[in-house]
Design a protein around this motif. Structure first.
Motif, PDB file in Angstrom:
ATOM      1  N   GLN A   1       0.830  -1.204   0.000  1.00 15.53           N
ATOM      2  CA  GLN A   1       0.000   0.000   0.000  1.00 15.53           C
ATOM      3  C   GLN A   1       0.865   1.256   0.000  1.00 15.53           C
ATOM      4  O   GLN A   1       0.612   2.199  -0.770  1.00 15.53           O
ATOM      5  CB  GLN A   1      -0.936  -0.009   1.217  1.00 15.53           C
ATOM      6  N   GLU A   2       1.900   1.265   0.831  1.00 16.78           N
ATOM      7  CA  GLU A   2       2.781   2.431   0.910  1.00 16.78           C
ATOM      8  C   GLU A   2       3.537   2.657  -0.403  1.00 16.78           C
ATOM      9  O   GLU A   2       3.812   3.810  -0.768  1.00 16.78           O
ATOM     10  CB  GLU A   2       3.785   2.246   2.053  1.00 16.78           C
ATOM     11  N   GLN A   3       3.865   1.597  -1.096  1.00 21.56           N
ATOM     12  CA  GLN A   3       4.629   1.716  -2.343  1.00 21.56           C
ATOM     13  C   GLN A   3       3.751   2.018  -3.551  1.00 21.56           C
ATOM     14  O   GLN A   3       4.260   2.217  -4.653  1.00 21.56           O
ATOM     15  CB  GLN A   3       5.413   0.428  -2.590  1.00 21.56           C
ATOM     16  N   GLY A   4       2.457   2.043  -3.356  1.00 19.37           N
ATOM     17  CA  GLY A   4       1.560   2.331  -4.467  1.00 19.37           C
ATOM     18  C   GLY A   4       1.486   1.202  -5.479  1.00 19.37           C
ATOM     19  O   GLY A   4       1.297   1.434  -6.681  1.00 19.37           O
ATOM     20  N   ILE A   5       1.618  -0.047  -5.003  1.00 20.55           N
ATOM     21  CA  ILE A   5       1.578  -1.199  -5.898  1.00 20.55           C
ATOM     22  C   ILE A   5       0.148  -1.408  -6.404  1.00 20.55           C
ATOM     23  O   ILE A   5      -0.809  -1.433  -5.628  1.00 20.55           O
ATOM     24  CB  ILE A   5       2.074  -2.470  -5.182  1.00 20.55           C
ATOM     25  N   GLU A   6       0.022  -1.569  -7.724  1.00 19.74           N
ATOM     26  CA  GLU A   6      -1.280  -1.830  -8.336  1.00 19.74           C
ATOM     27  C   GLU A   6      -1.426  -3.285  -8.789  1.00 19.74           C
ATOM     28  O   GLU A   6      -2.541  -3.813  -8.841  1.00 19.74           O
ATOM     29  CB  GLU A   6      -1.486  -0.916  -9.542  1.00 19.74           C
ATOM     30  N   PHE A   7      -0.279  -3.913  -9.141  1.00 24.24           N
ATOM     31  CA  PHE A   7      -0.330  -5.279  -9.674  1.00 24.24           C
ATOM     32  C   PHE A   7       0.774  -6.134  -9.053  1.00 24.24           C
ATOM     33  O   PHE A   7       1.836  -5.629  -8.679  1.00 24.24           O
ATOM     34  CB  PHE A   7      -0.166  -5.268 -11.197  1.00 24.24           C
ATOM     35  N   ILE A   8       0.492  -7.424  -8.972  1.00 21.63           N
ATOM     36  CA  ILE A   8       1.465  -8.397  -8.465  1.00 21.63           C
ATOM     37  C   ILE A   8       1.699  -9.457  -9.534  1.00 21.63           C
ATOM     38  O   ILE A   8       0.739  -9.962 -10.132  1.00 21.63           O
ATOM     39  CB  ILE A   8       0.941  -9.088  -7.183  1.00 21.63           C
ATOM     40  N   LEU A   9       2.967  -9.765  -9.789  1.00 26.09           N
ATOM     41  CA  LEU A   9       3.314 -10.867 -10.669  1.00 26.09           C
ATOM     42  C   LEU A   9       3.553 -12.104  -9.817  1.00 26.09           C
ATOM     43  O   LEU A   9       4.474 -12.140  -8.990  1.00 26.09           O
ATOM     44  CB  LEU A   9       4.573 -10.559 -11.482  1.00 26.09           C
ATOM     45  N   ALA A  10       2.713 -13.109  -9.983  1.00 29.46           N
ATOM     46  CA  ALA A  10       2.898 -14.398  -9.329  1.00 29.46           C
ATOM     47  C   ALA A  10       3.791 -15.233 -10.246  1.00 29.46           C
ATOM     48  O   ALA A  10       3.394 -15.579 -11.355  1.00 29.46           O
ATOM     49  CB  ALA A  10       1.560 -15.082  -9.106  1.00 29.46           C
ATOM     50  N   GLN A  11       5.005 -15.552  -9.799  1.00 30.84           N
ATOM     51  CA  GLN A  11       6.046 -16.107 -10.678  1.00 30.84           C
ATOM     52  C   GLN A  11       6.545 -17.459 -10.204  1.00 30.84           C
ATOM     53  O   GLN A  11       6.753 -17.684  -9.015  1.00 30.84           O
ATOM     54  CB  GLN A  11       7.207 -15.104 -10.764  1.00 30.84           C
ATOM     55  N   PHE A  12       6.721 -18.394 -11.153  1.00 24.85           N
ATOM     56  CA  PHE A  12       7.387 -19.663 -10.893  1.00 24.85           C
ATOM     57  C   PHE A  12       8.211 -20.004 -12.129  1.00 24.85           C
ATOM     58  O   PHE A  12       8.211 -19.248 -13.115  1.00 24.85           O
ATOM     59  CB  PHE A  12       6.371 -20.775 -10.576  1.00 24.85           C
ATOM     60  N   VAL A  13       8.941 -21.116 -12.103  1.00 24.88           N
ATOM     61  CA  VAL A  13       9.747 -21.493 -13.259  1.00 24.88           C
ATOM     62  C   VAL A  13       9.322 -22.849 -13.785  1.00 24.88           C
ATOM     63  O   VAL A  13       8.813 -23.695 -13.034  1.00 24.88           O
ATOM     64  CB  VAL A  13      11.265 -21.525 -12.944  1.00 24.88           C
ATOM     65  N   ASP A  14       9.540 -23.060 -15.103  1.00 30.09           N
ATOM     66  CA  ASP A  14       9.317 -24.382 -15.679  1.00 30.09           C
ATOM     67  C   ASP A  14      10.560 -25.239 -15.459  1.00 30.09           C
ATOM     68  O   ASP A  14      11.504 -24.830 -14.768  1.00 30.09           O
ATOM     69  CB  ASP A  14       8.933 -24.275 -17.152  1.00 30.09           C
ATOM     70  N   ILE A  15      10.617 -26.405 -16.047  1.00 33.69           N
ATOM     71  CA  ILE A  15      11.716 -27.332 -15.815  1.00 33.69           C
ATOM     72  C   ILE A  15      13.045 -26.785 -16.320  1.00 33.69           C
ATOM     73  O   ILE A  15      14.113 -27.151 -15.832  1.00 33.69           O
ATOM     74  CB  ILE A  15      11.404 -28.702 -16.463  1.00 33.69           C
ATOM     75  N   HIS A  16      12.987 -25.869 -17.292  1.00 34.57           N
ATOM     76  CA  HIS A  16      14.202 -25.262 -17.826  1.00 34.57           C
ATOM     77  C   HIS A  16      14.709 -24.101 -16.974  1.00 34.57           C
ATOM     78  O   HIS A  16      15.814 -23.613 -17.199  1.00 34.57           O
ATOM     79  CB  HIS A  16      13.960 -24.754 -19.253  1.00 34.57           C
ATOM     80  N   GLY A  17      13.888 -23.640 -16.035  1.00 33.34           N
ATOM     81  CA  GLY A  17      14.236 -22.456 -15.250  1.00 33.34           C
ATOM     82  C   GLY A  17      13.687 -21.178 -15.836  1.00 33.34           C
ATOM     83  O   GLY A  17      13.987 -20.090 -15.341  1.00 33.34           O
ATOM     84  N   ALA A  18      12.881 -21.280 -16.906  1.00 38.16           N
ATOM     85  CA  ALA A  18      12.294 -20.089 -17.530  1.00 38.16           C
ATOM     86  C   ALA A  18      11.142 -19.583 -16.678  1.00 38.16           C
ATOM     87  O   ALA A  18      10.262 -20.366 -16.289  1.00 38.16           O
ATOM     88  CB  ALA A  18      11.808 -20.415 -18.935  1.00 38.16           C
ATOM     89  N   PRO A  19      11.112 -18.279 -16.363  1.00 31.27           N
ATOM     90  CA  PRO A  19      10.062 -17.747 -15.493  1.00 31.27           C
ATOM     91  C   PRO A  19       8.712 -17.680 -16.192  1.00 31.27           C
ATOM     92  O   PRO A  19       8.617 -17.325 -17.370  1.00 31.27           O
ATOM     93  CB  PRO A  19      10.573 -16.345 -15.143  1.00 31.27           C
ATOM     94  N   LYS A  20       7.669 -18.025 -15.458  1.00 27.69           N
ATOM     95  CA  LYS A  20       6.287 -17.946 -15.902  1.00 27.69           C
ATOM     96  C   LYS A  20       5.522 -17.096 -14.894  1.00 27.69           C
ATOM     97  O   LYS A  20       5.783 -17.177 -13.686  1.00 27.69           O
ATOM     98  CB  LYS A  20       5.661 -19.338 -15.995  1.00 27.69           C
ATOM     99  N   VAL A  21       4.576 -16.303 -15.370  1.00 25.74           N
ATOM    100  CA  VAL A  21       3.887 -15.370 -14.467  1.00 25.74           C
ATOM    101  C   VAL A  21       2.408 -15.246 -14.802  1.00 25.74           C
ATOM    102  O   VAL A  21       1.973 -15.545 -15.914  1.00 25.74           O
ATOM    103  CB  VAL A  21       4.509 -13.949 -14.528  1.00 25.74           C
TER     104      VAL A  21
END
Length: 471
Positions: A27-47
């Motif tokens: 709230q203090e930082q004025g965040i509007e969106f959150i990226l929920a992130q994990f990786v596939d088997i290669h280590g490539a990020p997915k969000v």
């Protein structure tokens, strides 16, 4: 109240407090969106991008994903949803997108941790390691190139001033100054996200750079490398460049590694267990403890199987040269070990000991999935500690690259796999390293065999040039 219930109550209260702190910070930082992130088997990020007012749901239920749409997560189109639940300890604002926060996620299916999730698997191995009294700490050094596309579609190093042409460009002032704004952005943003970046430099190849992180636990180190790659790719576009962690984008230039500095600590008091204890004999001339010796012994015993994870793509093996024939880069060195050795502070070793408080693993490629690498590290290292595996004599003050191949073999130095299929076959036969991957092992082996098969169907320009009119 039982002791277990009391501990759980304390954890729940702690999570409640942390949740409130994160909520207030967003709230203090004025965040509007959150990226929920994990990786596939290669280590490539997915969000998935989620409005901040869904913060509570991301923690309790998670963001839903179709697992069959992502590589290596053990699901098909008929499978129940993957639910990516954010780890409260990982929330941070993206400095280059100040209205967006990101958080690393653990994957669940039907309210149970999903074993094909690389982050869940690493946490599983950390638990096994902790049960033996140990914690693995470390930090990565992600080498990477800034490149551009030529009009014909080929690659060239990013060189807007046309000055990054030296045969030995490592640490070059002019070359670094050309990328200074990019590197300063990376350091500034990384440290705002808590990376503890303490230096950067121009690396051994034209257009190649390296960033050095501070120490952390295994899970945080893997999260940091993943987020670093995401950040570097976005910042590079600001300067008209493509950031690539491809192991060997150029034939005649040094490849990119993700060197890992590591030590084993006591899980309770966090004391580093690698330096010699008072009164302990220095058995290898490196000032390291029995724990360090045996941990490295385990790594060396299982190194061929670990290589399948440390160097996960066909291209990675362009970086690992056996040296059976004359080979070099423009700078004169590949800087990549092809034989497994350990010893003192020289970079011809696979496991370099810069100081008695740590080792550096110089084998991992820039393409490594850090969650899988660290899990296999612990499995192999724990095997070494429990079975007191002796790594043999340390190489002291010698250039391993200058030794003849016969001398290396006499000293018991193992040649690393020279292609992906060779490494995958070693992984198939190594139950210890596979145990570090859990069910991910079978999925990984299947996908990598398919990758090798696809590669072997390709006909390259080199083959056409060499063989078209040979007969």
């Amino acid at each position: 109240m039982t002791l277990t219930a009391a501990v759980q109550d304390t954890m729940d209260n702690g999570n409640s407090d942390l949740r409130q702190q994160v909520r207030q910070r967003l709230q203090e930082q004025g965040i509007e969106f959150i990226l929920a992130q994990f990786v596939d088997i290669h280590g490539a990020p997915k969000v998935k991008q989620v409005p901040v007012n869904c913060f509570e749901g991301l923690i309790d239920e998670g963001a839903g994903f179709a697992g069959g749409a992502v590589w290596g997560l053990g699901q098909g189109p008929e499978s129940h949803d993957l639910m990516a639940r954010t780890d409260l300890a990982t929330y941070c604002r993206l400095p280059w997108r100040p209205n967006v926060a990101i958080a690393s996620c653990d994957l669940y299916v039907d309210d149970e941790p999903w074993p094909y999730c690389a982050r869940n698997n690493l946490k599983r191995m950390m638990g096994i390691f902790a049960a033996e009294g140990y914690a693995l700490n470390g930090g990565f050094e992600p080498e990477h190139f800034l490149v551009m596309r030529r009009p014909d579609g080929g690659l060239m190093p990013w060189d807007p001033q046309g000055i990054d042409k030296l045969a030995k460009p490592c640490y070059d002032f002019k070359g670094m100054c050309q990328a200074m704004d990019y590197l300063q952005d990376i350091i500034r943003y990384g440290n705002q996200m808590g990376f503890d970046i303490y230096q950067s430099d121009h690396e051994d190849a034209n257009g190649q750079y390296e960033i050095n992180f501070g120490w952390s636990d295994a899970l945080t180190s893997a999260d940091r490398l993943t987020l670093f790659r995401m950040m570097a790719g976005q910042v590079a576009t600001k300067y008209g460049a493509i950031c690539t962690f491809m192991a060997k984008p150029f034939q005649n230039r040094t490849g990119s590694g993700a060197h890992l500095h590591f030590h084993v600590a006591d899980v309770l008091n966090r004391r580093n267990l690698f330096p010699l204890k008072k009164g302990e004999k220095d058995r290898k001339g490196l000032g390291i403890s029995k724990t360090a010796v045996h941990y490295v012994g385990g790594l060396l015993k299982h190194i061929r199987a670990i290589t399948a994870v440390a160097s996960p793509t066909v291209n990675c093996y362009r970086r690992i040269q056996s040296g059976e024939f004359v080979y070099s880069t423009a700078s004169g060195y590949t800087w990549t070990p092809a034989y497994a050795s350990y010893g003192d502070n020289n970079r011809t070793q696979l496991f370099r000991c810069p100081d008695s408080n740590r080792f550096e693993d110089r084998s991992p490629s820039g393409m490594v999935n850090p969650y899988l690498l660290l899990a296999t590290h612990m499995a192999a290292g724990l095997d070494g500690i429990k079975n007191e595996i002796d790594p043999g004599e340390a190489i002291l003050r010698e250039n391993v690259w200058n030794l003849s191949h016969e001398e290396r073999r006499k000293r018991g130095m193992i040649l690393l796999p020279q292609n992906l299929m060779e490494a995958i076959e070693a992984l198939e036969e190594d139950e210890v390293v596979k145990s570090g991957l859990g069910p991910i092992a079978d999925e990984y082996i299947r996908l990598k065999k398919a990758e090798w098969s696809e590669f072997m169907r390709q006909v390259t320009p080199w083959e056409v040039s060499r063989y078209l009119t040979m007969l």
